[in-house]
Design a protein around this motif. Structure first.
Motif, PDB file in Angstrom:
ATOM      1  N   VAL A   9      16.445  41.358  49.105  1.00 40.79           N
ATOM      2  CA  VAL A   9      15.120  41.910  49.380  1.00 40.79           C
ATOM      3  C   VAL A   9      14.287  41.786  48.109  1.00 40.79           C
ATOM      4  N   PHE A  12       9.379  45.293  49.315  1.00 38.35           N
ATOM      5  CA  PHE A  12       9.285  46.096  50.530  1.00 38.35           C
ATOM      6  C   PHE A  12       8.266  47.195  50.301  1.00 38.35           C
ATOM      7  N   GLY A  19       8.227  43.670  54.408  1.00 38.03           N
ATOM      8  CA  GLY A  19       8.679  43.167  53.124  1.00 38.03           C
ATOM      9  C   GLY A  19       9.062  41.708  53.216  1.00 38.03           C
ATOM     10  N   CYS A  33       9.793  46.508  59.178  1.00 38.15           N
ATOM     11  CA  CYS A  33      10.782  47.584  58.988  1.00 38.15           C
ATOM     12  C   CYS A  33      11.688  47.779  60.199  1.00 38.15           C
TER      13      CYS A  33
END
Length: 84
Positions: A9, A12, A19, A33
């Motif tokens: 990731v 975000f 993200g 999300c």
């Protein structure tokens, strides 16, 4: 393009609810999300994840079924004695 990839990731925004995850080959994929499979609707930057690549609603490739696979790498540095 389909298939399961591993990545990290990269960003975000919990307020916006989306993200970006970067695959091991450097390609970046947007995700919402609701794509986080544990139902938490949030994920920490730096988390190693597995995800599917799917055609999104806006005609771009997106990450789906984003599944955390490991802890966020520690940002703490240690001194010569092993303590922060």
């Amino acid at each position: 393009m389909t298939g399961r990839l591993t990545g990290t990731v990269a960003e975000f925004d919990p307020h916006a609810g989306f993200g970006t995850v970067v695959a091991g080959d450097g390609r970046a994929f947007w995700f919402h999300c609701t794509a986080v499979v544990d139902g938490s609707r949030t994920i920490d930057v730096g988390t190693v994840v597995c995800f599917d690549v799917v055609a999104g609603h806006l005609g771009r490739w997106e990450a789906a079924n984003v599944e955390p696979r490991g802890a966020v790498p520690s940002q703490t540095t240690t001194g010569p004695d092993g303590r922060p």
